[in-house]
Design a protein around this motif. Structure first.
Motif, short mmCIF file in Angstrom:
data_model
loop_
_atom_site.label_atom_id
_atom_site.label_comp_id
_atom_site.label_asym_id
_atom_site.label_seq_id
_atom_site.Cartn_x
_atom_site.Cartn_y
_atom_site.Cartn_z
N MET A 1 0.84 -1.18 0.00
CA MET A 1 0.00 0.00 0.00
C MET A 1 0.88 1.25 0.00
O MET A 1 1.82 1.34 0.75
CB MET A 1 -0.89 -0.02 1.24
N ARG A 2 0.57 2.19 -0.86
CA ARG A 2 1.32 3.45 -0.94
C ARG A 2 0.82 4.41 0.13
O ARG A 2 -0.19 4.17 0.76
CB ARG A 2 1.10 4.07 -2.32
N SER A 3 1.54 5.51 0.30
CA SER A 3 1.05 6.58 1.18
C SER A 3 1.32 7.92 0.53
O SER A 3 2.27 8.08 -0.23
CB SER A 3 1.68 6.50 2.56
N CYS A 6 -0.67 14.18 3.72
CA CYS A 6 -1.97 14.82 3.91
C CYS A 6 -1.89 16.29 3.48
O CYS A 6 -0.97 17.01 3.89
CB CYS A 6 -2.37 14.74 5.38
N THR A 12 1.06 11.21 7.33
CA THR A 12 0.92 10.08 6.42
C THR A 12 -0.55 9.73 6.20
O THR A 12 -1.34 9.67 7.13
CB THR A 12 1.64 8.85 7.00
N THR A 14 -3.21 6.81 4.40
CA THR A 14 -3.28 5.40 4.04
C THR A 14 -4.46 5.18 3.13
O THR A 14 -5.55 5.70 3.37
CB THR A 14 -3.43 4.54 5.32
N GLU A 15 -4.26 4.38 2.07
CA GLU A 15 -5.33 4.08 1.11
C GLU A 15 -6.29 3.07 1.69
O GLU A 15 -5.90 2.14 2.39
CB GLU A 15 -4.74 3.54 -0.19
N GLY A 16 -7.57 3.26 1.40
CA GLY A 16 -8.62 2.34 1.84
C GLY A 16 -9.84 2.50 0.95
O GLY A 16 -9.72 2.89 -0.21
N TRP A 56 -8.33 7.88 0.65
CA TRP A 56 -7.14 7.99 1.48
C TRP A 56 -7.52 8.68 2.77
O TRP A 56 -8.27 9.67 2.77
CB TRP A 56 -6.06 8.79 0.75
N ARG A 57 -7.01 8.17 3.91
CA ARG A 57 -7.33 8.74 5.23
C ARG A 57 -6.04 9.12 5.94
O ARG A 57 -5.09 8.35 6.02
CB ARG A 57 -8.06 7.72 6.09
N CYS A 58 -6.03 10.35 6.48
CA CYS A 58 -4.88 10.82 7.24
C CYS A 58 -4.85 10.14 8.60
O CYS A 58 -5.87 10.09 9.29
CB CYS A 58 -4.93 12.34 7.43
N GLN A 59 -3.69 9.63 8.97
CA GLN A 59 -3.55 8.93 10.24
C GLN A 59 -3.56 9.89 11.43
O GLN A 59 -3.89 9.49 12.54
CB GLN A 59 -2.26 8.11 10.25
#
Length: 70
Positions: A1-3, A6, A12, A14-16, A56-59
């Motif tokens: 999975m790429r990153s 934000c 970082t 994360t793709e979902g 994509w969601r920011c951690q």
């Protein structure tokens, strides 16, 4: 999975994916060209083939960014 970084806080991402419920079953969200048209049983599909949306969601801050790639 790429990153990706934000765009809001530079942390970082994360793709979902985002799920919805259709007729009691889970389904992926999709994008359709044009404007929605209401039909007898809900919204009719737009023109062309729907494209699944990746999200994509920011951690750190939770910001969501959606992409509809062919």
């Amino acid at each position: 999975m790429r990153s990706n970084p934000c765009p809001k806080c530079q942390s970082t991402m994360t793709e979902g994916f985002v799920l919805t419920e259709r007729h009691g079953m889970l389904a992926l969200l999709s994008w359709s060209r044009g404007t929605p048209r209401k039909g007898w049983f809900g919204v009719r599909q737009g023109s062309g083939k729907p494209i699944e949306i990746s999200t994509w969601r920011c951690q750190r801050c939770g910001f969501l960014e959606n992409y509809a790639r062919d």
